[in-house]
Design a protein around this motif. Sequence first.
Motif, mmCIF file in Angstrom:
data_model
loop_
_atom_site.group_PDB
_atom_site.id
_atom_site.type_symbol
_atom_site.label_atom_id
_atom_site.label_comp_id
_atom_site.label_asym_id
_atom_site.label_seq_id
_atom_site.Cartn_x
_atom_site.Cartn_y
_atom_site.Cartn_z
ATOM 1 N N SER A 251 0.831 -1.209 0.000
ATOM 2 C CA SER A 251 0.000 0.000 0.000
ATOM 3 C C SER A 251 0.865 1.258 0.000
ATOM 4 C CB SER A 251 -0.932 0.000 1.213
ATOM 5 O OG SER A 251 -1.819 -1.094 1.172
ATOM 6 N N ASN A 252 1.930 1.256 0.808
ATOM 7 C CA ASN A 252 2.846 2.398 0.843
ATOM 8 C C ASN A 252 3.529 2.595 -0.506
ATOM 9 O OD1 ASN A 252 2.153 2.690 3.502
ATOM 10 N ND2 ASN A 252 4.121 2.076 4.346
ATOM 11 N N ASN A 253 3.927 1.478 -1.113
ATOM 12 C CA ASN A 253 4.593 1.556 -2.419
ATOM 13 C C ASN A 253 3.683 2.194 -3.464
ATOM 14 O OD1 ASN A 253 6.682 0.147 -1.196
ATOM 15 N ND2 ASN A 253 6.031 -1.833 -2.016
ATOM 16 N N GLU A 254 2.435 1.749 -3.489
ATOM 17 C CA GLU A 254 1.489 2.245 -4.487
ATOM 18 C C GLU A 254 1.153 3.724 -4.242
ATOM 19 O OE1 GLU A 254 -0.891 -1.889 -5.579
ATOM 20 O OE2 GLU A 254 -1.598 -0.654 -3.902
ATOM 21 N N PHE A 255 1.067 4.122 -2.973
ATOM 22 C CA PHE A 255 0.784 5.520 -2.660
ATOM 23 C C PHE A 255 1.900 6.433 -3.188
ATOM 24 C CE2 PHE A 255 1.129 9.293 -0.016
ATOM 25 C CZ PHE A 255 -0.180 9.745 0.032
#
Length: 484
Positions: free
Chosen positions: A373-377
């Motif tokens: 999720s952090n990567n995609e954000f």
Amino acid sequence: MADAIMKFGVEPWNFAELVEAFKQAPLYHLAFEVILVVFIIRLIFSKSYSIESTVKLTEAEREQLVQEWEPEPLVPPVDPNHPALHYKVITKQGNNKLVVDGKEGINVGTFNFLGMLGRKETEDAAIQTMRKYGVGTCGPRGFFGTMDVHLNFEEKMAKHMGVEEAILYSYGFSTIASAIPAYAKKGDLVFCDEGVSFAIQMGLLASRSKLKFFKHNNMADLERLLQEQAVEDKKNPKKAKVMRKFIVVEGLYVNHGTIVDVEKLIELKYKYKVRVFMDESMSFFVLGKTGRGVTEHAGVDITDIDLISVSMEAALGTMGGFCLGTRYVVDHQRLSGLGYCFSASLPPMLASAASMAVDITQKETDIFQKLRSNNEFIHVQLSGLPGYRLDGDPISPIKHLRLEETSGDWQKDQAFLEKIVVRALDEGVVLTVARYLEEEEAFLPPPSIRIAVNVTLTEDQLTKITSVIRILAAAVLREKSEGE
């Protein structure tokens, strides 16, 4: 005299017959004999070499030669402004913060993807092992360097990954750099991605194998090379029979942030009968539902990959590395993996820290989804910046922010991006430009700001990171335009 010769049954020379024999002899035969006779005569009359037959110099001549002699430097000249001579000093680290040159910032500069570096559980495990075994073994694994901690970790990793064996190395770089030349030798052929890391390049160099590079992450180009080789093999089947062929790739490319197309890779492996080596230093404990890497992420059988290597100096937050494979493959490394055979074994406390990190990932099952999720954000927020391009897969924790249009001067572009990094530290964000050995890299990547996302970043921190990068990237680009 002639009577004496006749007495022993030997006819005297007949010069007429001798001349006739010379006339009938092939010309090349006569030429060879003449050369041979000349060489023998020269050898007989040439002066023998004597170490004492040297020119004797006077004292004045000797002194002059000493004064004129200029020794060559042991190392090539280095630019005094080279970044390696002006390194940044970290005085505090842990969790998602770093203190660099006295300035604290949110850490998106190091590969601490799971936040294991600085966790109390891994530190306690390392301290407990250090009190029992000391700080190191002072010997290679094959002598007195193997301890139960090493064997337990190898057994745990083999079981965790569903393979027959695992082998533990003491240094992440040497893991893949030792594994490749343990199998690929002179006379073999290696198909390699242009975007592989420097450690893989050194392993290929040590193997002395014939290399064929295909375009980065381009399976069509790889198949083109495999087809061309198949045609060559049909022309020389005897050579093809003894030549071993390998494909070497990374699961997640550290210099690009892209993920290998492992499904197509396995298809090509069986179609063209080649072995596949894959370095998963950046994808292990990052990709997949349970962090088991590219094979789990793609839903393929891990045993379809002949050899997998992993550096523990990223997601596991410790030192060392390991390889996974069949018992036959791993046992061969125990006898011919240079980094395994000749290096002192990994300090037991670091193996314990890595083992504890694996246990944590098995308990905290949502850690990989949180990282994703952090990567995609980050990817969404930094995509489409005017004047820049963001390289890397959306789910990759490694992103490379590069200039959309380069100046053509690699050093100049690097310095331009460095301005953003320096200003970001003043704003409380720790970034870094990707560093390379420019003269040694087989395919030098374009300059970039490397962003390494980790699971410990909060929503507010993620927002601050992307906001600071966007603002500074636009400001530096505007300054450049005004200066021109």
